[in-house]
Design a protein around this motif. Structure first.
Motif, mmCIF file in Angstrom:
data_model
loop_
_atom_site.group_PDB
_atom_site.id
_atom_site.type_symbol
_atom_site.label_atom_id
_atom_site.label_comp_id
_atom_site.label_asym_id
_atom_site.label_seq_id
_atom_site.Cartn_x
_atom_site.Cartn_y
_atom_site.Cartn_z
ATOM 1 N N ARG A 56 0.823 -1.218 0.000
ATOM 2 C CA ARG A 56 0.000 0.000 0.000
ATOM 3 C C ARG A 56 0.853 1.262 0.000
ATOM 4 N N MET A 57 2.159 1.109 0.181
ATOM 5 C CA MET A 57 3.061 2.257 0.222
ATOM 6 C C MET A 57 3.698 2.457 -1.146
ATOM 7 N N LEU A 274 28.995 -1.086 9.625
ATOM 8 C CA LEU A 274 29.036 0.312 9.185
ATOM 9 C C LEU A 274 27.729 0.710 8.510
ATOM 10 N N LEU A 275 27.164 -0.206 7.736
ATOM 11 C CA LEU A 275 25.886 0.060 7.068
ATOM 12 C C LEU A 275 24.761 0.249 8.076
ATOM 13 N N ARG A 276 24.906 -0.331 9.242
ATOM 14 C CA ARG A 276 23.929 -0.116 10.320
ATOM 15 C C ARG A 276 24.266 1.155 11.101
ATOM 16 N N TYR A 277 25.516 1.259 11.512
ATOM 17 C CA TYR A 277 25.946 2.293 12.446
ATOM 18 C C TYR A 277 26.005 3.679 11.808
ATOM 19 N N GLU A 278 26.552 3.782 10.595
ATOM 20 C CA GLU A 278 26.649 5.053 9.860
ATOM 21 C C GLU A 278 26.206 4.822 8.421
ATOM 22 N N PRO A 279 24.916 4.589 8.200
ATOM 23 C CA PRO A 279 24.451 4.234 6.855
ATOM 24 C C PRO A 279 24.613 5.387 5.865
ATOM 25 N N PRO A 280 24.837 5.079 4.592
ATOM 26 C CA PRO A 280 24.957 6.147 3.600
ATOM 27 C C PRO A 280 23.620 6.787 3.247
ATOM 28 N N VAL A 281 22.519 6.068 3.449
ATOM 29 C CA VAL A 281 21.180 6.602 3.169
ATOM 30 C C VAL A 281 20.402 6.648 4.485
ATOM 31 N N HIS A 282 19.924 7.822 4.873
ATOM 32 C CA HIS A 282 19.271 7.991 6.171
ATOM 33 C C HIS A 282 17.760 8.039 6.098
ATOM 34 N N MET A 283 17.203 8.374 4.943
ATOM 35 C CA MET A 283 15.745 8.518 4.852
ATOM 36 C C MET A 283 15.236 8.055 3.501
ATOM 37 N N ARG A 284 13.998 7.595 3.495
ATOM 38 C CA ARG A 284 13.290 7.262 2.269
ATOM 39 C C ARG A 284 11.866 7.793 2.385
ATOM 40 N N GLU A 285 11.332 8.315 1.275
ATOM 41 C CA GLU A 285 9.989 8.891 1.286
ATOM 42 C C GLU A 285 9.006 7.934 0.618
ATOM 43 N N ARG A 286 7.822 7.780 1.231
ATOM 44 C CA ARG A 286 6.779 6.933 0.667
ATOM 45 C C ARG A 286 5.430 7.654 0.781
ATOM 46 N N ILE A 287 4.463 7.191 -0.040
ATOM 47 C CA ILE A 287 3.127 7.802 -0.094
ATOM 48 C C ILE A 287 2.092 6.679 -0.035
ATOM 49 N N PRO A 288 1.198 6.667 0.943
ATOM 50 C CA PRO A 288 0.196 5.593 0.999
ATOM 51 C C PRO A 288 -0.820 5.697 -0.140
ATOM 52 N N HIS A 289 -1.104 4.536 -0.764
ATOM 53 C CA HIS A 289 -2.161 4.465 -1.783
ATOM 54 C C HIS A 289 -3.546 4.556 -1.145
ATOM 55 N N ALA A 290 -3.606 4.203 0.140
ATOM 56 C CA ALA A 290 -4.884 4.171 0.861
ATOM 57 C C ALA A 290 -4.634 4.602 2.294
ATOM 58 N N ASP A 291 -5.704 4.892 3.027
ATOM 59 C CA ASP A 291 -5.555 5.179 4.450
ATOM 60 C C ASP A 291 -4.965 3.945 5.131
ATOM 61 N N SER A 300 -3.404 9.239 6.331
ATOM 62 C CA SER A 300 -4.331 9.370 5.206
ATOM 63 C C SER A 300 -3.640 9.088 3.877
ATOM 64 N N GLN A 301 -4.425 8.582 2.952
ATOM 65 C CA GLN A 301 -3.954 8.366 1.580
ATOM 66 C C GLN A 301 -3.355 9.653 1.023
ATOM 67 N N GLY A 302 -2.194 9.527 0.328
ATOM 68 C CA GLY A 302 -1.549 10.681 -0.300
ATOM 69 C C GLY A 302 -0.644 11.476 0.621
ATOM 70 N N SER A 303 -0.567 11.102 1.900
ATOM 71 C CA SER A 303 0.318 11.818 2.827
ATOM 72 C C SER A 303 1.780 11.489 2.539
ATOM 73 N N THR A 304 2.670 12.364 2.972
ATOM 74 C CA THR A 304 4.107 12.092 2.882
ATOM 75 C C THR A 304 4.552 11.346 4.132
ATOM 76 N N VAL A 305 5.136 10.175 3.931
ATOM 77 C CA VAL A 305 5.657 9.374 5.040
ATOM 78 C C VAL A 305 7.158 9.237 4.845
ATOM 79 N N ILE A 306 7.916 9.682 5.818
ATOM 80 C CA ILE A 306 9.378 9.620 5.721
ATOM 81 C C ILE A 306 9.882 8.541 6.665
ATOM 82 N N LEU A 307 10.467 7.516 6.073
ATOM 83 C CA LEU A 307 11.029 6.404 6.836
ATOM 84 C C LEU A 307 12.471 6.760 7.175
#
Length: 393
Positions: A56-57, A274-291, A300-307
């Motif tokens: 759904r993401m 190192l990939l756990r402790y000091e990862p090169p990527v810190h965030m990923r953005e996702r958008i729910p298809h549904a609530d 809510s559907q269409g919200s910005t969710v930052i992992l």
């Protein structure tokens, strides 16, 4: 509430050297924390992992109607994502690139050896400019088939594209325009280079793309441009951070550096830590298809969710003493390469490059010292790493 400003504080450049206290604050505030902007931050390991696997993401910005052109497959959902990812991986060799990547070992070792030539006692070296950047960019350019004399072209393009790809609490139209322009110029260059190989195949990925005999497996020109740009950017940007963060971590922890020099067989496990402790990527953005409901919070559907992957990697509910760097840690199911359908397909190459780089650097780091601590960091909060890392040999 202070928790509603967490994204603004995390992305503030002043937090770049050490965002981890803010990540602890995020986890303390709850698995899901709504921001004043209306977006949601998720900072706990199990919730992040579940959302990375949740169909759904969406990763596609068109879910919100933000763009009209097709994004690179990193920002697409299945089935489009699966089709383009499969086509992009074909030139690596079946089933998922190990044969071709493993065949790069000798080439990577030769590149590393050449980069080590200036490493002489008494000299000051910038680990980023003199080593961590040129290694992966040279590797991916050779895989794609970019002439060596053209490799310097990609630094400015990459910087602009990466700046536009950052997670930001506010819009930055100028940065986005510069990123779009750089992506267009780089894509045009790579498509033109690929067209020169049409009918004259050679042993590189651009040649494989344009000389695919099966019409069902061919990329359109737009797909070729987007895929080639993605391969080049993703193929080196994260590895630059992984190597630079690794050197910084080891120089800050001489006891662990000494152990790795004595026991180089620990290097593969140390890279995972190192990939756990000091990862090169810190965030990923996702958008729910549904609530959806995440840990009791309705999104809510269409919200910005930052992992916030960097926070999940330090979650004490998942990792024992998460703020301790331990290259012998037995259970390192980190989020450094993401997870789910968007698991980084270049992970085997990044691991190989990082291991080769650190193995070659270890003898030099034993008597090296940091010139600046903390060093100057890149502006990007999502792809976090030093912009320069000067060391005194």
């Amino acid at each position: 509430m202070d928790s509603e400003t967490l994204l603004a504080r995390i992305t503030d450049y002043a937090s770049r050297p050490d965002p981890y206290p803010l990540y602890a604050e995020l986890r303390e505030a709850g698995p899901v924390v709504r921001q004043a902007s209306g977006s949601y931050l998720v900072g706990t390991y199990h919730e992040i992992a579940a959302l990375l696997h949740d169909p759904r993401m969406s990763a596609d910005p068109r879910t919100r109607g933000e763009v009209t052109h097709k994004p690179p497959f990193l920002r697409l959902d299945d089935p489009e994502h699966h089709r383009l990812r499969r086509l992009a991986m074909r030139p690596f060799g079946p089933p998922h690139s190990p044969a071709r990547v493993d065949g790069m070992r000798g080439e990577i070792d030769r590149i590393v050896e050449n980069l080590l030539e200036p490493f002489e006692a008494g000299r000051q070296i910038d680990i980023v400019d003199d080593f961590a950047y040129p290694l992966p960019v040279t590797v991916i350019c050779r895989l794609l088939g970019v002439p060596r004399e053209d490799e310097p072209l990609f630094r400015a393009w990459s910087d602009a594209i990466v700046a536009a790809a950052d997670v930001r609490p506010d819009e930055d139209t100028d940065t986005d325009k510069a990123g779009d322009q750089a992506r267009m110029e780089m894509g045009g260059y790579l498509v033109n280079l690929a067209e020169q190989r049409r009918g004259q195949p050679s042993d590189d990925m651009l040649s494989a793309f344009v000389n695919e005999p099966d019409p069902a497996l061919r990329l359109t020109q737009e797909e070729l441009a987007e895929t080639s740009v993605l391969l080049l950017i993703a193929g080196h940007e994260t590895t630059v951070n992984l190597i630079a963060n690794g050197v910084l971590t080891l120089l800050r922890r001489p006891e662990q550096l000494d152990r790795l020099r004595r026991e180089p067989g620990l290097l593969p496990q140390a890279v995972e830590e190192l990939l756990r402790y000091e990862p090169p990527v810190h965030m990923r953005e996702r958008i729910p298809h549904a609530d959806i409901d995440v840990a009791g919070t309705r999104i809510s559907q269409g919200s910005t969710v930052i992992l916030v992957l960097g926070s999940g990697n330090r979650d004490p509910k998942r990792f024992h003493e998460p703020d301790r760097f331990d290259p012998t840690r037995p259970d390192i199911e980190h989020l450094g390469f993401g997870s789910g359908i968007h698991l980084c397909y270049g992970a085997p190459l990044a691991r190989l490059e990082a291991q080769a780089a650190l193995r070659a650097l270890l003898p030099h780091l034993g008597t090296a010292s940091l010139v600046e601590d903390p060093p100057p960091y890149r502006q990007n909060a999502m792809l976090r790493g030093p912009r320069h890392l000067p060391i005194q040999l």
